[in-house]
Design a protein around this motif. Structure first.
Motif: not given
Length: 652
Positions: A548-566
């Protein structure tokens, strides 16, 4: 009542004047001329016959009392003009090239005499003195012989690149030299996807194929995403200003394409264009990095392979009869003609980059590497990075012993998220096991295929019907390179399946020598499916995400913003993000178009009456953040200073 009649008469008079010299919303042109004697006197009632050189189709008319004639609604082709009048030798102009939407001059001077014919070998002037429209006609020879750069990863060679032969056309960028494309790469100043004509709005032009529009409800005229390559089209004309008011579906400029047609002779061609990384130098980034890397860690030249190929065949339709009897069941010479083209464009490119992924120790809650890793110590200073208990109040948090998170504080969901990333496969700079510890080699590309068919049928001396069909498919990887293996790939990358269909039916009926009806039916359909790599019901809850916390239609997106291009950031916290794109959708764009025009010729003037009806609708079915989107930063596991305290993977 009298007032109403006067207003109606005035409106009809004004309408009649506006349509005297226009070309209709079709792929047709016309020939106009005056027949005179040797002294320049006008010759009335002269018989004018024009013949399509390829198909032997003929049209006839008689000059007016002023010696003029006008033959409208001619297909773009090469014609022969023959003029006959009592007391004069007949005259023939062998070659008159009629273009799309172009009015050609066919003035003829007859010599006095009988029983002989005079042939004029020179082609009449191509200058348009009959209409104020500003236009440029790009001929088949130009399309075939001029160099054409591959300017779009979705379309290969696009015929729209030739529009820049007209000085009124510029790219759509802020500096008027480049713009954004619907399908990918473009080059400054030759962007045949998004352009401006005389400073008009980008994507606002009307682009016609065989007289019917191609505008999409979703994003206007991204022509290179939907149309076949240049070998399909015989020619096209770009009208930049002063064009007829009937072209009301444009904010600046009308471009009309004509698909090739067959004739009484068989013709065919094949073509192949190739580009390969063996012809290219290594890129600058790789060359610079290789100067500091040992031989076994140097970057190899990425592959860049592009192929543009296809074939065409055209001619009369013959249906053989098997067995004894006549050689053909049906002989279509002078009656039935066909054109077929298959074209393909494929592009395959690779990328090799170094990025950071969670180490095996980190996935088990052990962040002791942050206290000893040489690159970490160089970047953050002596002491490295400490991890603090996030369940305590900031400012008074307790550091974990040896940076090891106790098992009871490790999130099962977070550990499952971390395990979506691949394990390290190399050592980074200064022998680091934490920074740039994964060399990602992946590929992306597309495969465009288009099938174009056109049939022309002469029903009688007064009737003919033409039909064309274009089907194009384009599966591709969009947004860059996947980098990570499997379904959990680089954020912003997705798979796309793009299909387009164009159907045209044209019917011409010559009621009298000076009245012709032209009916044009058009149908367009584009279907775009954007696939999230990680799509699939139940995949988020399988990782432990509460129901119930997501649509549960696929894998989640995981990010680490603010530190620049990987890839290019020197901050070791710039981890590779994963989870494909935030959307997953299907879009269908459909258009029905019916236009009908009656052309009435009187002397040198042509009056046109008719209308154009379109029904266009867009169907979109989309989902966003199908498995949820989660971001992590150092501050969540820091005490008071999130520079050298806390770590995004620890927060995860």
């Amino acid at each position: 009542m009298k007032v109403m009649k006067m207003l109606l008469s005035l409106c009809l008079l004004m309408f009649g004047w506006t349509i005297i010299t226009v070309q209709g919303q079709s792929d047709r042109g016309s020939i106009r001329g005056t027949v005179t004697d040797p002294n320049g006197g006008l010759i009335a009632n002269a018989k004018v016959t024009i013949t399509n050189v390829e198909t032997n189709e003929t049209r006839e008319t008689i000059t007016s009392g002023e010696g003029s004639y006008n033959i409208p609604e001619l297909k773009a082709a090469v014609y022969r003009i023959q003029v006959e009048a009592s007391g004069f030798k007949s005259a023939t102009i062998d070659t008159v090239q009629v273009g799309v939407g172009i009015i050609r001059n066919g003035d003829v001077k007859l010599e006095i005499g009988v029983g002989a014919s005079v042939t004029v070998t020179a082609e009449p002037s191509v200058l348009n003195t009959e209409s104020p429209v500003q236009q440029r006609n790009v001929t088949e020879r130009e399309v075939r012989e001029l160099p054409l750069l591959v300017s779009s990863e979705s379309g290969g060679r696009s015929p729209l690149s030739f529009i820049f032969l007209d000085s009124s056309v510029v790219g759509s960028g802020s500096d008027n030299t480049a713009g954004q494309t619907g399908g990918g790469a473009s080059s400054a100043g030759i962007n045949g996807t998004n352009f401006r004509i005389n400073g008009s709005q980008g994507l606002g032009q009307e682009i016609l194929i065989d007289g019917a529009g191609t505008r999409r409800g979703e994003n206007g005229t991204f022509f290179s995403e939907v149309a076949p390559g240049p070998n399909v089209f015989q020619e096209f004309t770009i009208n930049t200003s002063n064009y007829s008011a009937e072209f009301g579906n444009s904010s600046g400029g009308v471009i009309s394409f004509k698909i090739k047609e067959g004739g009484n002779d068989f013709h065919g061609e094949g073509y192949f264009f190739h580009r390969n990384e063996s012809l290219n130098a290594n890129n600058t980034r790789n060359r610079l990095l290789n100067t500091t890397l040992p031989a076994n860690q140097q970057f190899q030249r990425p592959f860049d392979r592009q192929r543009d190929y296809g074939f065409s065949v055209s001619g009369p339709v013959f249906l053989p009869r098997f067995g004894e009897g006549t050689p053909y069941f049906y002989n279509g010479r002078n009656k039935t003609f066909f054109f077929f083209n298959y074209s393909a464009y494929s592009i395959s490119q690779s990328e090799t980059v170094d990025v950071s992924v969670p180490t095996l120790r980190m996935r088990n809650g052990d962040f002791g590497e942050l206290l000893t890793d040489p690159y970490i110590l160089q970047f953050f200073g002596p002491g490295g990075v400490r991890i603090f208990n996030p369940n305590e109040t900031p400012g008074s948090r307790t550091a974990f012993t040896n940076n090891i998170i106790p098992p009871n504080l490790i999130s099962r969901v977070g550990r499952n998220f971390a395990n979506l990333f691949p394990l390290p496969n190399q050592t980074g700079p200064l022998g680091s096991g934490v920074f740039h510890n994964y060399r990602a080699t992946s590929s992306a590309g597309s495969q465009t295929q288009a099938y174009t068919t056109k049939i022309n049928q002469v029903l009688s001396d007064k009737q003919q019907i033409n039909g064309s069909f274009v089907y194009r498919t384009l599966p591709s990887t969009k947004g860059g390179f996947p980098r990570l293996p499997g379904d959990f790939v680089n954020q912003g990358v997705w798979d796309q399946a793009f299909k387009s269909y164009y159907l045209r039916i044209q019917y011409d009926y010559t009621l009298t020598n000076n009245i012709l009806n032209h009916l044009n039916l058009g149908f367009n359909r584009t279907k775009v499916q954007n696939f999230n790599f990680g799509r699939g019901a139940g995949r988020a809850t399988a990782l432990g995400v509460p129901v119930g916390t997501t649509q549960d239609l696929g894998l989640p997106m995981v990010g680490f913003p603010g530190y620049g291009d990987p890839v290019i950031s020197t901050d070791p916290r710039a981890y590779q993000t994963g989870g494909s794109t935030f959307f997953d959708n299907v879009t269908s764009d459909n258009t029905y178009e019916v236009s009908d025009f009656v052309s009435y010729t009187r002397g040198r003037h042509t009056f046109r009456f008719g209308g154009d009806f379109r029904r266009q609708y867009l169907i979109a079915d989309g989902h966003f953040d199908i498995g949820g989107q989660f971001n992590f930063r150092s501050g969540q596991t820091a005490n008071v200073n999130d520079f050298n305290e806390g770590y995004p993977i620890a927060s995860l």
